[in-house]
Design a protein around this motif. Structure first.
Motif, PDB file in Angstrom:
ATOM      1  N   TYR A   9       0.804  -1.221   0.000  1.00  0.00           N
ATOM      2  CA  TYR A   9       0.000   0.000   0.000  1.00  0.00           C
ATOM      3  C   TYR A   9       0.838   1.273   0.000  1.00  0.00           C
ATOM      4  O   TYR A   9       0.328   2.345  -0.328  1.00  0.00           O
ATOM      5  N   PHE A  85      -2.811   4.972   5.251  1.00  0.00           N
ATOM      6  CA  PHE A  85      -3.631   3.784   4.995  1.00  0.00           C
ATOM      7  C   PHE A  85      -5.123   4.121   5.002  1.00  0.00           C
ATOM      8  O   PHE A  85      -5.882   3.562   4.208  1.00  0.00           O
ATOM      9  N   PHE A  88      -5.748   5.537   1.680  1.00  0.00           N
ATOM     10  CA  PHE A  88      -5.635   4.433   0.723  1.00  0.00           C
ATOM     11  C   PHE A  88      -6.899   3.569   0.749  1.00  0.00           C
ATOM     12  O   PHE A  88      -7.447   3.227  -0.300  1.00  0.00           O
TER      13      PHE A  88
END
Length: 186
Positions: A9, A85, A88
């Motif tokens: 990621y 994250f 993401f």
């Protein structure tokens, strides 16, 4: 169950990876981001896998991201990775069939601290909508007065600078010092 294991990621000097789980259904689900503990200096995404699998068995999508560890990557690296994250995950909402307006975070110890920091982000794209902080420190300031000696080494490695003379930096790493109106439920 749908599982995406060991997916990249972020490249933050090291490649960061995550695991993702969800029930095998067509329903758009809330996502819970499960953050591992380890005093910010140890641990990995697999440490949060049982929690994520339990959530997935009970109707949630769940993800376990790795984050950079101190002392090689001191504050704010782990916070930056966790916030990245969140953004993401929102970008994957169609693919993962998650509701980008229903993201939560949960973590124990250092993961609890990071979970709290996700609920406090000033960037709405990087802020979760609900927080569960299990035994995560909320005030890192005055470590010699407030924390047991066992925590001092972890804190020193996480922060990479002594408290004295760097009080504002330690405040910025403390969820308690980030409280304001309009935050999600904790």
């Amino acid at each position: 169950m749908i599982a995406l294991i060991d997916q990249p990621y972020r490249d933050a000097g090291i490649e960061l990876r995550y695991d993702f789980f969800r029930p095998n259904s067509e329903e758009v689900l809330p996502l819970v981001i499960c953050l591992h503990g380890g005093g910010w200096i140890s641990g990995c995404k697999e440490d949060a896998r049982d929690l994520a699998l339990g959530l997935a068995r009970n109707g949630f999508a769940a993800a376990c991201p790795n984050y950079r560890l101190a002392p090689l990557h001191p504050f704010p690296a782990a916070v930056d990775d966790a916030r990245f994250f969140v953004e993401f995950a929102r970008s994957k909402s169609d693919e993962w069939m998650i509701d980008p307006a229903r993201l939560g975070s949960v973590g124990n110890s250092a993961g609890g601290h990071l979970s709290a920091m996700l609920g406090l982000s000033t960037d709405p794209a990087q802020r979760v909508d609900a927080v569960v902080d299990i035994c995560g420190l909320t005030d890192l300031t005055r470590p010699a007065e407030q924390h047991f000696p066992i925590a001092w080494g972890f804190l020193e490695q996480f922060m990479a600078v002594p408290y004295d003379g760097n009080e504002k930096l330690w405040e910025s790493a403390s969820p308690l010092w980030q409280l304001r109106e309009g935050l999600p439920p904790f």
